[in-house]
Design a protein around this motif. Structure first.
Motif, PDB file in Angstrom:
ATOM      1  N   SER A  55       2.660   5.340  -3.761  1.00  0.00           N
ATOM      2  CA  SER A  55       1.300   5.399  -3.221  1.00  0.00           C
ATOM      3  C   SER A  55       1.289   6.131  -1.894  1.00  0.00           C
ATOM      4  N   ILE A  56       0.110   6.655  -1.558  1.00  0.00           N
ATOM      5  CA  ILE A  56      -0.118   7.331  -0.275  1.00  0.00           C
ATOM      6  C   ILE A  56      -1.360   6.718   0.348  1.00  0.00           C
ATOM      7  N   GLN A  57      -1.242   6.287   1.589  1.00  0.00           N
ATOM      8  CA  GLN A  57      -2.385   5.750   2.326  1.00  0.00           C
ATOM      9  C   GLN A  57      -2.625   6.641   3.539  1.00  0.00           C
ATOM     10  N   VAL A  58      -3.868   7.063   3.719  1.00  0.00           N
ATOM     11  CA  VAL A  58      -4.237   7.903   4.856  1.00  0.00           C
ATOM     12  C   VAL A  58      -5.041   7.057   5.834  1.00  0.00           C
ATOM     13  N   LEU A  59      -4.456   6.797   6.995  1.00  0.00           N
ATOM     14  CA  LEU A  59      -5.099   5.997   8.034  1.00  0.00           C
ATOM     15  C   LEU A  59      -5.848   6.948   8.968  1.00  0.00           C
ATOM     16  N   LYS A  60      -7.159   6.712   9.115  1.00  0.00           N
ATOM     17  CA  LYS A  60      -7.983   7.711   9.805  1.00  0.00           C
ATOM     18  C   LYS A  60      -8.579   7.236  11.120  1.00  0.00           C
ATOM     19  N   ASP A  61      -9.091   6.030  11.184  1.00  0.00           N
ATOM     20  CA  ASP A  61      -9.752   5.614  12.414  1.00  0.00           C
ATOM     21  C   ASP A  61      -8.769   4.903  13.339  1.00  0.00           C
ATOM     22  N   ALA A  62      -9.227   4.606  14.566  1.00  0.00           N
ATOM     23  CA  ALA A  62      -8.339   4.037  15.582  1.00  0.00           C
ATOM     24  C   ALA A  62      -7.868   2.647  15.220  1.00  0.00           C
ATOM     25  N   SER A  63      -8.693   1.880  14.509  1.00  0.00           N
ATOM     26  CA  SER A  63      -8.279   0.545  14.115  1.00  0.00           C
ATOM     27  C   SER A  63      -7.052   0.594  13.224  1.00  0.00           C
ATOM     28  N   ALA A  64      -6.987   1.604  12.360  1.00  0.00           N
ATOM     29  CA  ALA A  64      -5.862   1.729  11.440  1.00  0.00           C
ATOM     30  C   ALA A  64      -4.653   2.386  12.087  1.00  0.00           C
ATOM     31  N   THR A  65      -4.887   3.331  13.022  1.00  0.00           N
ATOM     32  CA  THR A  65      -3.785   4.123  13.563  1.00  0.00           C
ATOM     33  C   THR A  65      -3.254   3.630  14.902  1.00  0.00           C
ATOM     34  N   ALA A  66      -4.010   2.788  15.613  1.00  0.00           N
ATOM     35  CA  ALA A  66      -3.594   2.386  16.964  1.00  0.00           C
ATOM     36  C   ALA A  66      -2.299   1.586  16.945  1.00  0.00           C
ATOM     37  N   ILE A  67      -1.934   0.986  15.821  1.00  0.00           N
ATOM     38  CA  ILE A  67      -0.687   0.252  15.741  1.00  0.00           C
ATOM     39  C   ILE A  67       0.500   1.203  15.877  1.00  0.00           C
ATOM     40  N   TYR A  68       0.245   2.533  15.710  1.00  0.00           N
ATOM     41  CA  TYR A  68       1.280   3.551  15.943  1.00  0.00           C
ATOM     42  C   TYR A  68       1.112   4.236  17.297  1.00  0.00           C
ATOM     43  N   GLY A  69       0.145   3.775  18.084  1.00  0.00           N
ATOM     44  CA  GLY A  69       0.032   4.117  19.487  1.00  0.00           C
ATOM     45  C   GLY A  69       0.069   5.577  19.841  1.00  0.00           C
ATOM     46  N   SER A  70       1.155   5.992  20.476  1.00  0.00           N
ATOM     47  CA  SER A  70       1.276   7.322  21.056  1.00  0.00           C
ATOM     48  C   SER A  70       1.346   8.426  20.024  1.00  0.00           C
ATOM     49  N   ARG A  71       1.445   8.063  18.743  1.00  0.00           N
ATOM     50  CA  ARG A  71       1.546   9.078  17.694  1.00  0.00           C
ATOM     51  C   ARG A  71       0.410   8.959  16.685  1.00  0.00           C
ATOM     52  N   GLY A  72      -0.656   8.256  17.050  1.00  0.00           N
ATOM     53  CA  GLY A  72      -1.725   7.992  16.093  1.00  0.00           C
ATOM     54  C   GLY A  72      -2.949   8.859  16.212  1.00  0.00           C
ATOM     55  N   SER A  73      -3.041   9.748  17.238  1.00  0.00           N
ATOM     56  CA  SER A  73      -4.267  10.515  17.460  1.00  0.00           C
ATOM     57  C   SER A  73      -4.613  11.443  16.297  1.00  0.00           C
ATOM     58  N   ASN A  74      -3.596  11.939  15.616  1.00  0.00           N
ATOM     59  CA  ASN A  74      -3.837  12.884  14.525  1.00  0.00           C
ATOM     60  C   ASN A  74      -3.901  12.218  13.160  1.00  0.00           C
ATOM     61  N   GLY A  75      -3.973  10.885  13.152  1.00  0.00           N
ATOM     62  CA  GLY A  75      -3.978  10.157  11.903  1.00  0.00           C
ATOM     63  C   GLY A  75      -2.565   9.836  11.440  1.00  0.00           C
ATOM     64  N   VAL A  76      -2.472   8.931  10.488  1.00  0.00           N
ATOM     65  CA  VAL A  76      -1.182   8.493   9.969  1.00  0.00           C
ATOM     66  C   VAL A  76      -1.242   8.505   8.441  1.00  0.00           C
ATOM     67  N   ILE A  77      -0.195   9.032   7.825  1.00  0.00           N
ATOM     68  CA  ILE A  77      -0.084   9.028   6.364  1.00  0.00           C
ATOM     69  C   ILE A  77       1.131   8.191   5.988  1.00  0.00           C
ATOM     70  N   ILE A  78       0.876   7.071   5.318  1.00  0.00           N
ATOM     71  CA  ILE A  78       1.940   6.157   4.926  1.00  0.00           C
ATOM     72  C   ILE A  78       2.322   6.431   3.477  1.00  0.00           C
ATOM     73  N   ILE A  79       3.593   6.724   3.261  1.00  0.00           N
ATOM     74  CA  ILE A  79       4.103   7.020   1.923  1.00  0.00           C
ATOM     75  C   ILE A  79       5.047   5.898   1.509  1.00  0.00           C
ATOM     76  N   THR A  80       4.747   5.304   0.376  1.00  0.00           N
ATOM     77  CA  THR A  80       5.585   4.242  -0.171  1.00  0.00           C
ATOM     78  C   THR A  80       6.219   4.740  -1.454  1.00  0.00           C
ATOM     79  N   THR A  81       7.520   4.688  -1.535  1.00  0.00           N
ATOM     80  CA  THR A  81       8.208   5.150  -2.739  1.00  0.00           C
ATOM     81  C   THR A  81       8.342   3.996  -3.739  1.00  0.00           C
ATOM     82  N   LYS A  82       8.703   4.343  -4.960  1.00  0.00           N
ATOM     83  CA  LYS A  82       8.744   3.382  -6.059  1.00  0.00           C
ATOM     84  C   LYS A  82       9.888   2.391  -5.877  1.00  0.00           C
ATOM     85  N   ARG A  83       9.622   1.165  -6.371  1.00  0.00           N
ATOM     86  CA  ARG A  83      10.639   0.124  -6.334  1.00  0.00           C
ATOM     87  C   ARG A  83      10.793  -0.458  -7.733  1.00  0.00           C
TER      88      ARG A  83
END
Length: 993
Positions: free
Chosen positions: A221-249
């Motif tokens: 799955s791929i999750q695209v975090l766009k707003d500050a509520s979703a990305t602020a947990i990554y702090g100094s690297r969240g201004s441009n958004g965060v893309i979370i990639i989960t590989t298969k298990r």
């Protein structure tokens, strides 16, 4: 007596039968309940159909239920999963796998440092499942994102195998620092900047895509975090958004083996509409006459069509992919193991990419309280490339430049069978075919990415987790430009380069999570943690010239007699972080999320090493209100809002420190002595670019979630932009890096999807749309010739083109332009001062699209399915100089110039051949709006009745990038640079054993 004995025996038989029946009614069934990916489901409900016998699974997914009928039916339900009916069939142990309701608001979504149900999300998050991107012939994961998430703009930087893509989430948040989102791959943060060693000093190398080392077939799955509520947990690297990639298990209660393979053929998606041999000969004759030179071609018609250099440099190219994976989730160990081979020939001759990858993901429950997990992958990429961006001097030309620069009047071979490498008025000429076929450019990269983690759960509601992650990169680049076939090689008697780069990135994260449900209505989750990450980067290049023999190339750099340029560099950075988040839910109706992260980075000034990034978000599910319950058509209605701060640290290392150079000398005792001098001032106040963002969103679902709508309006304000500011000459420095200026992005995005038909015939559709408006709000101390307050970045500055001077009378009637002739370009005197100069330039266009959109539609009938995916952008501009304005060069031209001004065509508004007053203007500006048919796929899934041992296997045919509707005259309005994009037709198969 006999009657008494008979009566007693009859009574005993009745009692025995009753006893046996009673024992059967008390039959106990045990087992585990898990999702298809192997994740154990705690709290799943079981009910024997038609009875009151019920039970729930424990924290490990185990269950035990007493049933009345050994041949009865179990009804199993769990929030976010399809309710399942299981026939007992006399069994005493049953392993139960449940399917997630992918379109439901109950869908489980991966967020930063955890998961949440879709209905409980308060931030703006877009999800892309493995099913959505299945069977796509993509080299890297970023290609799979394009057009599938609202507010995510993906453009092609290069169409070459392994070429980079540019990703912007809700616009660019910076003007000089990095704008790429942060990728988090199995909990390891990765920033997508190229880790390749550089090429020669002549601009011969274009960096490849760092994400090409990740096998897209491994992605769950791929999750695209766009707003500050979703990305602020990554702090100094969240201004441009965060893309979370989960590989298969691991999944399934037995080992399964999957094979996924495809083979396809690629062709150039679009050819340029250029002059043929006769047309270009006539153009060159006209050009020569403007310079009072003899016509080079006595009979242009005799040349005919000439050479189509696009046909010579482009080819039909194969692409193939083969993957075998093993998966299981039986017992306390679940695993996913995959091996992949990918091979893509480029559509330009002598280009290719191969990738070999191997992955092992495993989860082991060591005890009821301890769980061990690992995600480890290794890949090797071998990239055989050709230049895709020319040097400023033009000594090395890209593929696209070669096509424009070479005249179609020239044959590939001369009468002796040798490559032709010179033609009329050619400067820096070389045979395009010979140069591309003999250039040696090989980049080999090894990438190890992974993590190991340990979870300890001392209490039911308390979990400790420690994770160690690594990203090890080793790149080797070798280039050689022969003296016999390339211009730059001939100039330097052979040019070579060997470059190496090694990157070591280590991560340690330690988190604690507490969850608790109070009085059945209060749901609380608290997360806290500490993170530390460090990267070391070392590179070296050797660039020799003057080779005795082209055949040896860089295999014998010791024999090079020319000058050798040797460079090396080393840098490192480190970051320490503290993070925390609270999720609170009341009565499944009121939602609150608050997070905070403190980051300390070595990249910033001594006074500003630490940055602090808070966020808060709230949600209100109106659909849970009693007065909404009567609206049976409404499945879910949620209003949410968020505000937070995020940062950007992507500026490179040591920018806050003073720097020295030792490339200078001074005279001491009448001798030249090596000297060192300052080249940059220290700036201890250098700090983060910070982005404040607020978001208002709406989530709607109707008709049992068959129709879904998500809409967001947002505003992002970035302040303390990092600018290089010019300094006065008396300071002894030319410039310094400062925090100054501001940038704003605001926009609207929406996603609407629906399961329009269900049953034997199914139709599912999904449409996303996003509009973003960017504006420079302040330049502060900075100055710029392309950035203007009140305008977006990415501007094209130029003159207003008003056609041509059709005759001498029009020239005499004006004073703004001097030394012009009939047929020369005419530009507007904007300020009407009687002169044409830089003050008459305007912001004539912008490279950013006004809105982007994507539409995915899937049809199914029984075992057949058809998917059509469209993607487009509107409102962007491009400036196309090559082929329209190049009067002093003998290169080919667009067929549009066939209608140029001449003595016989005086009413034309296209400049004459060889016109001298070439300026960047609206003449070269054109729309880059487009609509693309990105993918069409037809597949058939084999039923178990046809292939019992291969149930679920499928075959498919697919077409990629099939059609583009646009007015743009270049290769691709979406980008692609000087290496065009390809159309791909392919056949594939998925086999399950």
């Amino acid at each position: 007596m006999k009657k008494r004995i008979f009566s007693t025996l009859l009574t005993l038989c009745v009692l025995l039968a009753f006893s046996t029946g009673a024992q059967e009614k008390k039959r106990v069934i045990t087992g585990t309940i898990a999702a298809q990916n192997g994740e154990k489901l705690a709290g799943a409900s079981l009910l024997e159909k038609g009875t009151g016998n019920a039970a729930k699974s424990d924290s490990a997914g185990n269950y035990k239920i007493s049933v009345s009928d050994a041949n009865g039916t179990l009804i199993v339900s769990y929030v976010g999963y399809k309710t399942t009916e299981i026939s007992i069939g006399g069994r005493s142990e049953i392993e139960i796998l449940m399917d997630i309701i992918s379109s439901s608001v109950q869908e489980v979504v991966v967020v930063g440092y955890g998961t949440q149900q879709r209905k409980d999300i308060t931030g703006s998050i877009a999800s892309i499942s493995a099913a959505t991107i299945k069977n796509q012939p993509a080299v890297s994961v970023d290609q799979l994102i394009q057009g599938r998430a609202a507010g995510v703009d993906v453009s092609q930087a290069s169409g070459a195998p392994g070429g980079r893509l540019n990703i912007r989430i809700r616009g660019a948040s910076s003007l000089n620092a990095g704008n790429e989102p942060l990728f988090v791959i199995d909990d390891v943060p990765v920033y997508n900047n190229s880790k390749d060693p550089s090429g020669t000093s002549y601009g011969t190398f274009t960096p490849t895509n760092a994400l090409a080392s990740l096998n897209p077939n491994d992605i769950e799955s791929i999750q695209v975090l766009k707003d500050a509520s979703a990305t602020a947990i990554y702090g100094s690297r969240g201004s441009n958004g965060v893309i979370i990639i989960t590989t298969k298990r691991g999944s399934g209660n037995k080992m399964t083996v999957d094979y996924n393979g495809y083979y396809g053929v690629q062709t150039v998606a679009n050819k340029l509409d250029l002059m043929d041999g006769q047309q270009h000969a006539e153009y060159l004759n006209d050009w020569a006459r403007t310079r009072n030179l003899p016509a080079p071609f006595a009979d242009p018609a005799a040349i005919g069509k000439g050479t189509d250099w696009q046909d010579e440099l482009f080819r039909s190219a194969a692409i193939q992919n083969h993957q075998v994976s093993l998966s299981s989730a039986k017992g306390n160990l679940k695993y996913f193991v995959s091996g992949n081979y990918f091979n893509q020939d480029g559509i330009v001759i002598n280009s290719n990419l191969k990738r070999y990858s191997f992955r092992v993901n495993a989860d082991a429950r060591l005890s009821e309280k301890v769980k061990f997990s690992q995600s480890l992958s290794f890949s090797r990429t071998i990239n055989k490339s050709v230049p895709t961006s020319g040097a400023g001097s033009g000594n090395v030309r890209s593929v696209g430049e070669k096509i424009y620069a070479t005249s179609p009047t020239v044959p590939v071979f001369d009468e002796n069978g040798e490559y032709v490498d010179y033609w009329y008025n050619a400067a820096k000429a070389e045979s395009p075919v010979a140069s591309l076929m003999t250039i040696k450019n090989k980049l080999q990269g090894d990438n190890f990415l992974g993590n190991v983690s340990l979870e300890y759960k001392p209490l039911e509601n308390l979990t400790f987790k420690s994770l160690l992650g690594v990203n090890l990169i080793n790149r080797n680049n070798q280039e050689y430009y022969p003296k016999a076939t390339t211009y730059i090689g001939g100039l330097l008697n052979g040019l070579g380069m060997i470059g190496e780069r090694k990157v070591t990135n280590v991560l340690n994260e330690n988190t604690v999570r507490y969850t608790k449900v109070f009085r059945e209505k209060h749901n609380l989750e608290v997360l806290g943690g500490f993170s530390w990450q460090k990267e070391q980067d070392f590179s070296t290049t050797t660039e020799p010239s003057g080779f005795a023999d082209d055949r040896l190339g860089v295999n014998s750099i010791g024999s090079a007699t020319g000058s050798t340029i040797i460079n090396s560099s080393a840098n490192e950075w480190a970051m320490a972080s503290f993070l925390g988040r609270v999720n609170y839910q009341y009565n499944d109706k009121y939602l609150l999320t608050a997070s905070f992260r403190a980051d300390g980075s070595s990249k910033f000034g001594a006074a500003n090493k630490w940055g602090y990034f808070p966020s808060v978000a709230a949600g209100y599910r109106l659909s849970e209100e009693p007065f909404m319950k009567d609206l049976k058509f409404l499945s879910d209605l949620k209003i949410r809002g968020s505000y937070g701060l995020t940062g950007n640290q992507e500026i490179g290392s040591y920018q806050s420190l003073a720097t020295l150079t030792t490339s200078n000398t001074y005279i001491f005792d009448n001798k030249l002595v090596p000297a060192a001098r300052h080249t940059r001032l220290a700036n201890g106040e250098l700090k983060w670019e910070k982005t404040a963002q607020w978001d208002i969103g709406l989530d709607l679902a109707f008709f049992d979630n068959r129709l879904r709508l998500t809409a967001d309006y947002y505003k992002k304000d970035t302040r303390d932009l990092l600018f290089t500011v010019d300094l006065p000459a008396y300071s002894g420095y030319s410039s310094a890096l400062y925090n100054t200026g501001g940038l704003q992005n605001k926009g609207f995005e929406a996603n609407i999807g629906g399961d329009i038909f269900t049953g034997d015939f199914t139709w599912t559709a999904d449409l996303n749309f996003a509009r973003n408006k960017a504006e420079v709000t302040s330049l502060g101390r900075a100055t710029s010739t392309t950035l203007f307050v009140g305008y977006p970045p990415g501007n094209y500055l130029g003159y207003v083109y008003e056609g041509v001077f059709h005759n001498q009378a029009e020239i005499d009637a004006q004073t703004a332009q001097t030394n012009v002739k009939p047929g020369d370009a005419r530009y507007r005197d904007v300020n009407q001062d009687g002169f044409l100069n830089a003050d008459d330039r305007i912001v004539m266009g912008n490279s950013l699209p006004e809105f982007i959109y994507g539409f995915n539609s899937s049809f199914g009938y029984k075992n057949f399915s058809l998917t059509v995916f469209l993607q487009g952008a509107a409102g962007a501009d491009r400036v196309e100089n090559t082929g329209l304005t190049d009067p002093s060069d003998s290169g080919n031209k667009s067929v549009k110039l066939q209608d140029r001004w001449s003595d016989k065509n005086t009413q034309s508004n296209i400049p004459r051949a060889g016109y001298s007053n070439v300026l960047t203007s609206t003449y070269q500006l054109m729309s880059a709006s487009y609509l693309k048919v990105r993918n069409v796929q037809l597949s058939y899934t084999f039923p178990s009745s046809l292939l019992p041992k291969l149930a679920g296997s499928s075959v498919y045919v697919s077409g990629q990038n099939l059609l583009t509707s646009t007015d743009y005259i270049g290769y691709d309005p979406d980008g692609g640079g000087d290496y065009p994009t390809a159309t791909t037709l392919m056949f594939g198969v998925n086999l399950k054993f």
